[in-house]
Structures are given as structure tokens and as C-alpha cells.
Design a protein around this motif. Sequence first.
Motif, mmCIF file in Angstrom:
data_model
loop_
_atom_site.group_PDB
_atom_site.id
_atom_site.type_symbol
_atom_site.label_atom_id
_atom_site.label_comp_id
_atom_site.label_asym_id
_atom_site.label_seq_id
_atom_site.Cartn_x
_atom_site.Cartn_y
_atom_site.Cartn_z
ATOM 1 N N ILE A 110 0.868 -1.606 0.062
ATOM 2 C CA ILE A 110 0.195 0.105 -0.184
ATOM 3 C C ILE A 110 0.727 1.483 -0.284
ATOM 4 N N LEU A 111 1.822 0.876 0.951
ATOM 5 C CA LEU A 111 2.530 2.854 0.611
ATOM 6 C C LEU A 111 3.664 2.194 -0.903
ATOM 7 N N TYR A 112 4.071 1.540 -1.221
ATOM 8 C CA TYR A 112 4.516 1.694 -2.398
ATOM 9 C C TYR A 112 3.221 2.931 -3.193
ATOM 10 N N LEU A 113 1.989 1.659 -3.269
ATOM 11 C CA LEU A 113 1.424 2.140 -4.375
ATOM 12 C C LEU A 113 0.563 4.137 -3.869
ATOM 13 N N GLU A 114 1.325 4.118 -2.916
ATOM 14 C CA GLU A 114 0.816 5.952 -2.544
ATOM 15 C C GLU A 114 2.055 6.417 -2.762
ATOM 16 N N GLY A 115 3.042 5.763 -3.766
ATOM 17 C CA GLY A 115 3.755 7.190 -3.813
ATOM 18 C C GLY A 115 5.814 6.741 -2.554
ATOM 19 N N MET A 116 5.398 6.030 -2.380
ATOM 20 C CA MET A 116 6.528 6.232 -1.211
ATOM 21 C C MET A 116 7.339 4.715 -1.892
#
Length: 339
Positions: free
Chosen positions: A98-104
Motif C-alpha cells: 500500500i505504501l508503494y502504491l501511495e508513491g513511497m
Amino acid sequence: MNLFQGITKLKENKKYNSVVRSITSFREAGIILIILVVCLILSLLTPHFLTRDNLITTAIGLSADGIMVIGMTVALVSGGFDLSVGSIMGLSGVTAGILYLEGMNIWIACIIALIVGIICGLVNGFFIGIVGLNPLITTLGMMGIARGAAYVLTQGSPLSLFAIPKSFAFLGEGKILGIPVIVFLFFAMAIIGDFLLRRSEPIRRVFYVGSNEKAAILSGINASKVKIGVFILTATLSSIAGILSLARFTVAAPTAGLGSELRVISAAVIGGASLNGGEGTILGAVLGVILLNIISNGLILLNVSVYWQDLINGIILIIAVTFDYISHKNKLKRLKLNK
């Protein structure tokens, strides 16, 4: 010289006796023999079993459970166990995804996911080691919390990760010297873990706590600190397994690791770890994971229904626990006789 005389003479040979003692004292020898027999039977039943692709697929498939069984073995040796490992694995994968999909950045997301897992282990360790709650109730509660959090974060649906960095994808798809990275990491952690559990004095304190906690405390061992460390370890390894699974499948699934806690406990007990604490080796537990996955893989190749697989795994668990109980009971009898 007849056969009887030949056998008698062989038994009197000191070199022969030394070899036999070394084999029988090697606690993992029995499970290695069982694995070889199962492999022989499956190779006769299906020509696809001993193929290179199938063996590599099996090795990749057992790696996540194999990483978690390292921590579970240490937990069992300390006199406890952790039912939340599968859920923490799922939560860690979901958090990183989820954090990666949020741009992290994916690596920062993985570090945060690892921290989330460590916090779960710290909470388990606090309530078990400091408060004194039962490991069953505590880790069962954490199992529900972690799995529930994974479902809430994903709304119950798996999330696909697109265009993940090649460096991260390498963890799930890459190879080192022809060996899949995830398998390489699993065996590396297993070898290091087994060595430390056998040789490292600070880590071997789990044996003292698991064998006799009161005696360990009287000898100056901080049992609470040991227990906290144990559950942080199980959670950390579960998080690593979750992150590696994310790299392998590129899907943040809330169901990741579902049911793995029972498979991992079964493997550890099959490998010689005792539910009563004070006994176990990581090598034995890893062999237990290999045995269970070989059986599962063989059943799939033989087109056996998945429902039968669950039934067979349940039978294996009951048999392993029964042997553990009988072994523990016999040891207690021998100790009483020696006194």
C-alpha cells in the motif's frame, strides 16, 4: 563364517560402533530417512516429481514457511509458540504494498513494514514476558488484530503492484549462482540461525528458559527479556517472509500467510522441537518444512484434492504431537528412575 557370526563380529568392531552411535545420536537422521523414502515413492508414482523445474518450484514454495519456522523453533524451545506469524506476514506485505502504491520508495516501504512486524512482536513479548499472559491467548489475539488490519487496509481485496523496481523484483524472481534468491536467502538464514542456536551462549538461553524457567531465573537469566526477544524474532522473520512474498507475486494480499502458523508449528514439531520447551533444532524444523512441502507437492502431482491435503497435514500434525508427548513422558520416567 555364517551370517550370525559375521554380524556379531561387525558389532564388536569399535569403528562400526562409533559410526552407528554417531548416526543414531544425530537427531535429524530419522526425518532425513523419511524424506528420502517419500521422494523415492513419489518418483515411482509420478515421473514429474524429480524434474528440475518441479524441485525448484517446491523449494521456492517452501521458502516463506521455512523462514518463519526458524523463529517458531526458537519460540518452541523457549517454552512458547506464536500463532500470529501468518497474520504478521500478511500485514507486512500489505503495508509495504500500500505504501508503494501511495508513491513511497519500495525500500522505505519495506522498512516501515518490517517495523510494523517488530511492533507486533514487541506487543506479544510484552504481554507474555512482562504481564505474564499465556502465549496461546496473546498470539491468538495478535493473529486476529494483524489479519483484521490487513483486511481493513485492503478492503478485503488483493492489490496488484505495477512497475516495481527491478532491484526489488530481483528478490522474488532473480537468481544467485542459479539458485532463486528467495531460496538462497532462506537457506542462508537457516544455516546462520542453526549455528547460533547451537553455539551462541546468549541465544542458547532460550533452552534454559524453556527447560526450567524458575531455575533459569535463579541462575541470573532474565526470562522476561528472553521471551520478548523471542517474539520480536518470530515477528521479524514473518515480516521478511511477507516482503519476499510480495516481491515474488507482486500482489499485496490480505490472505497471505493464511494457515501458515499451523504448518510451521507442525514442521517444527516434526523436526524434533518439543511443545514442552527446551528441545529443538532449526535444522530439524527446516527438514520438517521440506517433508511437508514434498508431500503436498506430491499430492498435487497425483491430482489429489486439496481437501485431502488438509486432512493429511492434520493427521501428520497429530502423529507428530503424539510422538512428542510420548517422548516427553518417557524422559520424565527416566529422570525419576535415575533419581
